[in-house]
Design a protein around this motif. Sequence first.
Motif, PDB file in Angstrom:
ATOM      1  N   GLU A  16      53.134  32.163  26.430  1.00 20.52           N
ATOM      2  CA  GLU A  16      52.584  33.145  25.490  1.00 20.52           C
ATOM      3  C   GLU A  16      51.074  32.977  25.341  1.00 20.52           C
ATOM      4  O   GLU A  16      50.324  33.949  25.307  1.00 20.52           O
ATOM      5  N   GLY A  17      50.640  31.717  25.264  1.00 22.34           N
ATOM      6  CA  GLY A  17      49.211  31.454  25.107  1.00 22.34           C
ATOM      7  C   GLY A  17      48.397  31.804  26.329  1.00 22.34           C
ATOM      8  O   GLY A  17      47.183  32.028  26.236  1.00 22.34           O
ATOM      9  N   LEU A  18      49.036  31.861  27.502  1.00 25.70           N
ATOM     10  CA  LEU A  18      48.327  32.135  28.748  1.00 25.70           C
ATOM     11  C   LEU A  18      48.078  33.619  28.999  1.00 25.70           C
ATOM     12  O   LEU A  18      47.294  33.969  29.874  1.00 25.70           O
ATOM     13  N   GLY A  19      48.757  34.490  28.252  1.00 25.67           N
ATOM     14  CA  GLY A  19      48.674  35.919  28.531  1.00 25.67           C
ATOM     15  C   GLY A  19      47.260  36.469  28.537  1.00 25.67           C
ATOM     16  O   GLY A  19      46.800  37.053  29.534  1.00 25.67           O
ATOM     17  N   SER A  20      46.539  36.287  27.446  1.00 22.20           N
ATOM     18  CA  SER A  20      45.176  36.831  27.333  1.00 22.20           C
ATOM     19  C   SER A  20      44.214  36.196  28.338  1.00 22.20           C
ATOM     20  O   SER A  20      43.436  36.906  28.986  1.00 22.20           O
ATOM     21  N   PRO A  21      44.219  34.846  28.514  1.00 20.22           N
ATOM     22  CA  PRO A  21      43.330  34.253  29.514  1.00 20.22           C
ATOM     23  C   PRO A  21      43.572  34.782  30.929  1.00 20.22           C
ATOM     24  O   PRO A  21      42.616  35.038  31.672  1.00 20.22           O
ATOM     25  N   MET A  22      44.832  34.972  31.309  1.00 18.28           N
ATOM     26  CA  MET A  22      45.131  35.460  32.654  1.00 18.28           C
ATOM     27  C   MET A  22      44.566  36.863  32.875  1.00 18.28           C
ATOM     28  O   MET A  22      43.977  37.148  33.919  1.00 18.28           O
ATOM     29  N   VAL A  23      44.744  37.731  31.895  1.00 16.47           N
ATOM     30  CA  VAL A  23      44.229  39.104  32.025  1.00 16.47           C
ATOM     31  C   VAL A  23      42.714  39.087  32.148  1.00 16.47           C
ATOM     32  O   VAL A  23      42.135  39.801  32.985  1.00 16.47           O
ATOM     33  N   HIS A  24      42.046  38.241  31.348  1.00 11.64           N
ATOM     34  CA  HIS A  24      40.585  38.206  31.410  1.00 11.64           C
ATOM     35  C   HIS A  24      40.098  37.676  32.760  1.00 11.64           C
ATOM     36  O   HIS A  24      39.133  38.201  33.332  1.00 11.64           O
ATOM     37  N   ILE A  25      40.755  36.645  33.281  1.00  9.19           N
ATOM     38  CA  ILE A  25      40.362  36.082  34.578  1.00  9.19           C
ATOM     39  C   ILE A  25      40.546  37.117  35.681  1.00  9.19           C
ATOM     40  O   ILE A  25      39.689  37.263  36.571  1.00  9.19           O
ATOM     41  N   ILE A  26      41.654  37.861  35.645  1.00  5.12           N
ATOM     42  CA  ILE A  26      41.901  38.908  36.648  1.00  5.12           C
ATOM     43  C   ILE A  26      40.843  40.007  36.546  1.00  5.12           C
ATOM     44  O   ILE A  26      40.318  40.478  37.555  1.00  5.12           O
ATOM     45  N   ARG A  27      40.513  40.400  35.332  1.00  4.13           N
ATOM     46  CA  ARG A  27      39.483  41.441  35.147  1.00  4.13           C
ATOM     47  C   ARG A  27      38.143  40.976  35.711  1.00  4.13           C
ATOM     48  O   ARG A  27      37.429  41.739  36.373  1.00  4.13           O
ATOM     49  N   ASN A  28      37.782  39.732  35.435  1.00  6.95           N
ATOM     50  CA  ASN A  28      36.534  39.196  35.972  1.00  6.95           C
ATOM     51  C   ASN A  28      36.542  39.200  37.493  1.00  6.95           C
ATOM     52  O   ASN A  28      35.537  39.510  38.140  1.00  6.95           O
ATOM     53  N   ALA A  29      37.687  38.831  38.079  1.00  7.10           N
ATOM     54  CA  ALA A  29      37.787  38.773  39.539  1.00  7.10           C
ATOM     55  C   ALA A  29      37.564  40.139  40.159  1.00  7.10           C
ATOM     56  O   ALA A  29      36.880  40.264  41.182  1.00  7.10           O
ATOM     57  N   VAL A  30      38.144  41.172  39.547  1.00  2.00           N
ATOM     58  CA  VAL A  30      37.992  42.529  40.098  1.00  2.00           C
ATOM     59  C   VAL A  30      36.596  43.076  39.817  1.00  2.00           C
ATOM     60  O   VAL A  30      35.909  43.577  40.712  1.00  2.00           O
ATOM     61  N   ASP A  31      36.153  42.968  38.560  1.00  3.18           N
ATOM     62  CA  ASP A  31      34.866  43.570  38.168  1.00  3.18           C
ATOM     63  C   ASP A  31      33.671  42.851  38.784  1.00  3.18           C
ATOM     64  O   ASP A  31      32.750  43.478  39.312  1.00  3.18           O
ATOM     65  N   HIS A  32      33.650  41.508  38.695  1.00  4.83           N
ATOM     66  CA  HIS A  32      32.482  40.743  39.137  1.00  4.83           C
ATOM     67  C   HIS A  32      32.662  40.102  40.507  1.00  4.83           C
ATOM     68  O   HIS A  32      31.715  39.989  41.272  1.00  4.83           O
ATOM     69  N   GLY A  33      33.891  39.646  40.784  1.00  3.61           N
ATOM     70  CA  GLY A  33      34.101  38.891  42.013  1.00  3.61           C
ATOM     71  C   GLY A  33      34.192  39.745  43.253  1.00  3.61           C
ATOM     72  O   GLY A  33      33.647  39.395  44.305  1.00  3.61           O
ATOM     73  N   MET A  34      34.882  40.872  43.160  1.00  4.94           N
ATOM     74  CA  MET A  34      35.136  41.701  44.335  1.00  4.94           C
ATOM     75  C   MET A  34      33.962  42.625  44.663  1.00  4.94           C
ATOM     76  O   MET A  34      33.400  43.270  43.791  1.00  4.94           O
ATOM     77  N   GLU A  35      33.651  42.679  45.954  1.00  4.77           N
ATOM     78  CA  GLU A  35      32.635  43.614  46.424  1.00  4.77           C
ATOM     79  C   GLU A  35      33.259  44.998  46.625  1.00  4.77           C
ATOM     80  O   GLU A  35      34.484  45.138  46.667  1.00  4.77           O
ATOM     81  N   SER A  36      32.404  45.982  46.773  1.00  2.00           N
ATOM     82  CA  SER A  36      32.895  47.319  47.103  1.00  2.00           C
ATOM     83  C   SER A  36      33.375  47.323  48.554  1.00  2.00           C
ATOM     84  O   SER A  36      33.122  46.390  49.326  1.00  2.00           O
ATOM     85  N   ARG A  37      34.075  48.370  48.925  1.00  6.38           N
ATOM     86  CA  ARG A  37      34.612  48.491  50.286  1.00  6.38           C
ATOM     87  C   ARG A  37      33.500  48.364  51.327  1.00  6.38           C
ATOM     88  O   ARG A  37      33.622  47.626  52.314  1.00  6.38           O
ATOM     89  N   ASP A  38      32.372  49.076  51.098  1.00  9.09           N
ATOM     90  CA  ASP A  38      31.260  49.053  52.067  1.00  9.09           C
ATOM     91  C   ASP A  38      30.640  47.664  52.161  1.00  9.09           C
ATOM     92  O   ASP A  38      30.300  47.201  53.262  1.00  9.09           O
ATOM     93  N   GLU A  39      30.477  46.998  51.010  1.00  4.79           N
ATOM     94  CA  GLU A  39      29.908  45.640  51.014  1.00  4.79           C
ATOM     95  C   GLU A  39      30.791  44.677  51.795  1.00  4.79           C
ATOM     96  O   GLU A  39      30.299  43.844  52.569  1.00  4.79           O
TER      97      GLU A  39
END
Length: 541
Positions: free
Chosen positions: A255-278
């Motif tokens: 239960e305690g891991l729910g919010s941290p996991m969502v935030h880490i995934i969001r960071n990975a997509v928003d900041h970690g992943m490059e665009s298709r062209d990049e």
Amino acid sequence: MDTSKYKALYLQETRDHLSGIEKGLLLLDREPGNSVAVDSLFRHYHSIKGMSASMGYEPLTRLAHAQEDLLDRARSKKTVPAPETVSTLLECLDALRALVRKVEGDEPLNTDISPFLDKIKTARDAGATGVAAPAGPATAAPEGAAVLKISDIMKVEGRVFDDLLATVGDLFMSLSAFKSLTHGVRSIEFKDGVHALGRSINSIYNNILSARMLPVEDLTEGLPRVVRDISRKSGKEVDLKIEGAELRLDRSILEGLGSPMVHIIRNAVDHGMESRDERLSAGKPASGTISVRAYAEKDRAVIEVSDDGRGIDVEKLKTKAVAKGVPPDRLESMTGKEALMLVCVPGLSTSDNVTETSGRGVGMDAVKETIEGLGGSLAIESERGKGTKIIMKLPRTSSIVKSLLVAAGAEQFLLPMSKIIRAMEVDASSVAGGTLDMDGVGIPVIGLGSALGIRRRHENRLSTVILVDVAGAVPGAQKEGAGVVGVVVDNFLDEIDAYVKPLTPPISRIWGVSGITIMGDGRPVFLLDLTQIISRALARA
């Protein structure tokens, strides 16, 4: 008819069906021609409609019926649901969940569902269910045996196990009091009785713990939807891989891991992943990959979230840290791992853009605080251009903690046995210089009393040293000692099974402690956060 007594069962069954719907829609999104998925979804919607009608929840009944009708048209016409249809159904799924939450909270079901009904009607009237699928052999679901059978599984509300665990915790504390009495009693019968009582309490505890243990899959089953929604908003292509979801953890940890996991995934997509062209320009596949891996390490659970994105720019991170007030000389002395942990400084973000989900410099500090509050630790690995990995090490169970009772001055504290390698007595002069020589290796040594600001009662010729495993948790301890630190205490008293309760405000703001227990004689004793205490002590050394 009074339906209130069936509410808990309704909520449990409905949640199961909603979870099945989400899995089915995501499968249909990937495999539009999957007729088995369509049939399964139809059954889920039909069940929700019937149960909601029986309970008198009209908005839920109407919305489930409309979605069932849309799928039934696709099923009966042998058509392939279009992506727009799946998106519409996912939006309506969120509306169903919102209504179910209102049922749970005893709120009036006054939500206007007409916009969702209109979307479904538009999808139906416009023929958004796609074109006719090619004819093929019909796939029929196997029929169950015509036997009425009661399930072997009993559905019990989680709070029941919470209450049982709390009761067993009280029993453990009473047992500690009885064990203390045995030291001054000669009666063999009394000692045997206390020993038998201890075995029985341990058996009860293990059975309750087994019932509370849930697979990591219960946490990760919602991540595909999270990744899908965020990647579509950001215009990126991201795949999700999950490994080790069968690992089981205590329900309170998950239960305690729910919010941290969502935030880490969001960071990975928003900041970690490059665009298709990049990605294509860098010689990477057009679609990025986020991997979630869970596995056991001794008595701990390890959950890793990694991506193959751009990685963290450490120099940019340091520049931002200076702007947030971190002294430059401190940054220069940091190791690579220590510098990466700057992302957990409140208000610090390497992103220049603010999105709906991230980029404001909040979140990772809360993630770290939450993980440590669960009795775990957080570490970060990253390589520029290759990706980032977030590593969370957590206890697999909570509440009952095998602990070593130690003394520092006039105070007593608990140290978690999971961190302790061994306890030993050495000549006081051998640790006076802040290190202990062990087989030619210099191990850093800190005094527990001095770290906590407690004066020693008296100086002894011998010092009691507790060797603590801090590998990966305290970067400064890796330079010497292979991840081992010696903690000097005035005495170690006993090894106990302590029922540790989480701290609540204002006590939760106390530095260096992670929980509290009440001893058999009524004394409160803190469970220490050794990682936090050792990190600060070594930083000041």
